[in-house]
Design an enzyme around this catalytic site. Structure first.
Site, PDB file in Angstrom:
ATOM      1  CG  ASP A 252      -3.143   4.397  -9.541  1.00  0.00           C
ATOM      2  OD1 ASP A 252      -3.955   5.256  -9.882  1.00  0.00           O
ATOM      3  OD2 ASP A 252      -1.982   4.335  -9.993  1.00  0.00           O
ATOM      4  CG  ASP A 253      -2.892   0.906  -2.039  1.00  0.00           C
ATOM      5  OD1 ASP A 253      -2.320  -0.133  -2.372  1.00  0.00           O
ATOM      6  OD2 ASP A 253      -3.519   1.044  -0.975  1.00  0.00           O
ATOM      7  CB  VAL A 254      -7.653  -1.118  -3.533  1.00  0.00           C
ATOM      8  CG1 VAL A 254      -8.998  -1.417  -2.918  1.00  0.00           C
ATOM      9  CG2 VAL A 254      -7.727  -1.262  -5.021  1.00  0.00           C
ATOM     10  CG  LEU A 256      -4.532   6.172  -0.459  1.00  0.00           C
ATOM     11  CD1 LEU A 256      -3.966   6.685   0.857  1.00  0.00           C
ATOM     12  CD2 LEU A 256      -3.735   6.735  -1.629  1.00  0.00           C
ATOM     13  CD1 TRP A 294      -2.707   1.687   2.701  1.00  0.00           C
ATOM     14  CD2 TRP A 294      -0.526   1.170   2.774  1.00  0.00           C
ATOM     15  NE1 TRP A 294      -2.229   1.648   1.413  1.00  0.00           N
ATOM     16  CE2 TRP A 294      -0.903   1.337   1.426  1.00  0.00           C
ATOM     17  CE3 TRP A 294       0.798   0.844   3.063  1.00  0.00           C
ATOM     18  CZ2 TRP A 294      -0.003   1.177   0.373  1.00  0.00           C
ATOM     19  CZ3 TRP A 294       1.690   0.688   2.021  1.00  0.00           C
ATOM     20  CH2 TRP A 294       1.293   0.858   0.688  1.00  0.00           C
TER      21      TRP A 294
END
Length: 298
Positions: A252-254, A256, A294
């Site tokens: 869910d990482d923005v 990423l 990242w």
DNA sequence: TGCCAGGTAAACA
DNA sequence: TGTTTACATGGC
């Protein structure tokens, strides 16, 4: 005391430094002239380390600059252990790089950042706090919050005119009130989460050993998301950087999402479903794939 | 200025 | 079980 740690396999000190210098507001270590200075806890005491590398990236050089006790062989072993864990030196990246050769998203990225390791956060409380603090805010502000928190509640030593901090102890944070943390501009909820996690750890109801004993990544994730304030993102972030499961995946990482958007030269962020397809071949290396992606962001 | 940021809990269908 | 909404606040 000086220690030389040999490094095997793909390792680039410069690439790891590239990650470590991503914020100029980092408070858990200092970087100057290609050397890292970091205060680490050691069996109830502490030691200030200076870490550098020789030109060929074949070893890390550690100098113990200041310590609260006389260092013996056991301390030496603990220091080596700490640094090996921080730089993930025991990991053989060969399978990851082999996989990435045939992956459209990763192929160029692994070339560009060859030798980068997932930099760890050894302390479970620190990893959880950093995850909670960073939820839904930009990284710049997250670093500001961490600095305020550490400077308010962490022990420090002064050396060569600079302060070097240990991360605050859960016992101390467990005794705080929400108002105490709100004063640092943490939100109500984050203040509650941080105190709650501190209480769990201070009471011995949550330990790194227990999470490692859970066995696989998924079992540990199930335990973590039971905790109020820890959702799938924070759980996987901690699994990746503290428990060092290479299959941890904060999908869910923005960050990423933005990295993938950028690499695909798309005008929108990918959906979760699209990321599942794109990451289908990353099996057991999702954490490394994420960490490398990242790196594209700064 | 308004949208966005290394999300989560709670409410709701 | 899966989707929507409130939450808070700095950064750019």
């Amino acid at each position: 005391m000086e220690i030389e740690i040999p490094v095997r396999g793909a390792f680039s000190f410069a690439e790891n430094m590239g990650y470590l210098t991503r914020s100029t507001n980092e408070c858990m270590y200092q970087i100057d002239n290609h050397k890292i200075t970091k205060l680490i806890p050691l069996q109830g005491e502490h030691v200030l380390l200076e870490i550098s590398s020789n030109d060929s990236n074949k070893s890390l050089l550690i100098t113990c600059m200041a310590s609260s006790m006389t260092l013996n062989e056991q301390h030496r072993a603990s220091i080596i252990n700490y640094v090996e864990d921080w730089f993930d030196l025991e990991r053989d990246l060969t399978p990851f790089y082999d996989m990435a050769q045939n992956d459209p998203l990763l192929r160029e990225v692994v070339k560009r950042f060859y030798g980068l390791r997932i930099l760890g956060i050894s302390d479970l409380f620190e990893a959880l706090c950093w995850g909670i603090m960073g939820q839904q805010i930009n990284l710049t502000f997250a670093y500001t919050l961490k600095r305020r928190f550490v400077e308010a509640y962490g022990k420090h030593i002064e050396w060569n005119g600079q302060n070097h901090y240990l991360f605050p102890e859960p016992q101390q944070i467990a005794a705080l009130t929400v108002e105490d943390l709100r004063a640092l501009q943490l939100t109500n909820k984050k203040s509650e989460y941080l105190i709650g996690v501190a209480q769990l750890i201070a009471d011995g109801r949550l330990t790194k050993e227990q999470l490692l004993a859970a066995g696989d990544c998924k079992s540990a994730e199930k335990q973590l998301v039971q905790i109020r304030g820890i959702g799938p993102w924070t759980a996987n972030y901690v699994l990746m950087r503290c428990l060092r499961h290479s299959s941890a995946f904060p999908i869910d990482d923005v960050g990423l999402h933005l990295a993938i958007k950028h690499l695909l030269d798309s005008d929108r962020k990918p959906t979760i479903s699209e990321i599942r397809q794109l990451s289908a071949n990353w099996s057991d290396w999702e954490a490394y794939a994420t960490f490398y992606l990242w790196r594209c962001l700064y």
